[in-house]
Enzyme design. Structure first.
Site, PDB file in Angstrom:
ATOM      1  CB  THR A  46      -0.963   0.102   1.128  1.00 29.54           C
ATOM      2  OG1 THR A  46      -1.917  -1.202   1.306  1.00 29.54           O
ATOM      3  CG2 THR A  46      -2.066   1.189   1.107  1.00 29.54           C
ATOM      4  CB  THR A  47       3.923   2.280   2.106  1.00 29.63           C
ATOM      5  OG1 THR A  47       2.818   2.037   3.320  1.00 29.63           O
ATOM      6  CG2 THR A  47       4.575   3.279   2.312  1.00 29.63           C
ATOM      7  CE1 TYR A 109     -16.477  -1.094  -3.522  1.00 26.83           C
ATOM      8  CE2 TYR A 109     -16.833  -3.022  -5.123  1.00 26.83           C
ATOM      9  CZ  TYR A 109     -17.256  -1.892  -4.624  1.00 26.83           C
ATOM     10  OH  TYR A 109     -18.367  -1.024  -5.227  1.00 26.83           O
ATOM     11  CE1 TYR A 135      -1.408  -4.200   6.336  1.00 28.35           C
ATOM     12  CE2 TYR A 135      -1.291  -4.048   4.093  1.00 28.35           C
ATOM     13  CZ  TYR A 135      -1.470  -3.546   5.309  1.00 28.35           C
ATOM     14  OH  TYR A 135      -1.313  -2.309   5.563  1.00 28.35           O
ATOM     15  NE  ARG A 140      -3.952   1.686   4.385  1.00 29.66           N
ATOM     16  CZ  ARG A 140      -3.714   2.640   3.260  1.00 29.66           C
ATOM     17  NH1 ARG A 140      -4.273   2.820   2.372  1.00 29.66           N
ATOM     18  NH2 ARG A 140      -2.684   3.676   4.032  1.00 29.66           N
ATOM     19  CE  LYS A 163       1.781  -3.854   7.317  1.00 23.09           C
ATOM     20  NZ  LYS A 163       1.886  -2.927   6.089  1.00 23.09           N
ATOM     21  CB  ILE A 204       5.402  -4.664   8.146  1.00 29.75           C
ATOM     22  CG1 ILE A 204       5.639  -6.229   8.220  1.00 29.75           C
ATOM     23  CG2 ILE A 204       5.462  -4.328   6.760  1.00 29.75           C
ATOM     24  CD1 ILE A 204       5.065  -7.057   7.411  1.00 29.75           C
TER      25      ILE A 204
END
Length: 293
Positions: A46-47, A109, A135, A140, A163, A204
């Protein structure tokens, strides 16, 4: 395979046309390994602005990072999506590109059930020989991987870690029920030290772009039993943990980090829409924050 205690979720450098800047990517990898002491790097997470990278860009980034790191750190490819078949395809390409592991975000989603989440991760893990890190980031993805589902997935041999960005209590439950060899990473810089204190393995990180070496020393101090030293270092780090994401208004990870990196002589370019650069107030806040580094 151990990915180490400090993993950086790396930004993706862009040039003035917002294409991947390969020279800047090489410099950033070197900087994160040599100066900020990262044990592993996540690329196209994402980053790293994964939602706006094409599959072709992602695979090229995987290949480039693995080649440039040349064994100095592990490269973990972000290959998760909300389409299982797509994640399998991208994971296989990542394996061919020479990465050391994959990071799979919870499917977003489409809001699958816990059984759907389990089957999603199971079939992707079975399609690769690479170690897999789950993750869980419900802020999100809307859905959260439950403790029960995580522990069920932990029985799959190549699913080796998670994570967690849910809660410290969920980390405690996972740590207490996980099989030997399955480890928990925090995905929230601010709770790195608490995560270690409840049996978590590491972080992380996003802040490690700027204070990774200090974070590494904090982790080492705690592991060596120097708890007061770790506490003091944590207090030094906390303004960065908090400030990078609330400067003065919450901004997405890549936006603040990319601007902050430019302030320390490591320019990595801008961000792709729908992200936009920092505004004047945010820029001034980050400049004052970096002065305290």
């Amino acid at each position: 395979m151990s990915f180490g205690r400090l993993i950086t979720a790396m930004v993706t450098p862009f040039d003035e046309n917002l294409n991947i800047d390969w020279e800047a990517t090489a410099r950033l990898i070197d900087y994160l390994i040599d100066e900020q002491k990262s044990d592993s790097l996540v690329v196209s997470g994402t980053t790293g602005e994964s939602p706006t990278l094409s599959d072709e860009e992602k695979v090229e980034l995987f290949r480039f990072a693995a080649k440039h790191a040349a064994g100095r750190c592990k490269i973990i490819a972000g290959t998760g999506s909300n389409e299982t078949a797509h994640s399998i395809q991208l994971t296989r390409k990542a394996e061919e590109a020479g990465v050391d592991g994959i990071l799979l975000v919870a499917p977003y989603y489409n809001k699958p059930s816990q059984e759907g989440i389990y089957q999603h991760f199971r079939v992707i893990a079975e399609a690769t020989s690479l170690p897999v890190i789950l993750y869980n980031v419900p802020s999100r993805t809307i859905v959260s991987i439950s403790t029960e589902t995580t522990l069920r997935l932990a029985q799959i041999p190549n699913i080796v870690a998670t994570k967690e960005c849910a809660s410290l209590s969920q980390m405690i439950e996972i740590v207490s029920g996980a099989p030997e060899g399955f480890v928990v990473y925090s995905g929230d810089d601010a709770v790195t030290l608490p995560t270690l204190s409840v049996g978590g393995f590491g972080i992380i990180s996003v802040a490690s772009h700027l204070i990774g070496a200090k974070m590494k020393s904090m982790i080492q101090a705690y592991l060596e039993g120097r708890v007061n030293d770790a506490k003091e270092i944590n207090e030094e780090c906390y303004p960065f943990f908090n400030g990078l994401f609330n400067c003065p208004n919450p901004v997405p990870n890549p936006v603040a980090v990319k601007y902050a990196l430019s302030l320390v002589g490591m320019p990595v370019g801008g961000v792709r829409l729908p992200l936009v650069p920092v505004e004047d107030g945010e820029a001034a806040f980050l400049q004052k924050l970096i002065e305290k580094r």
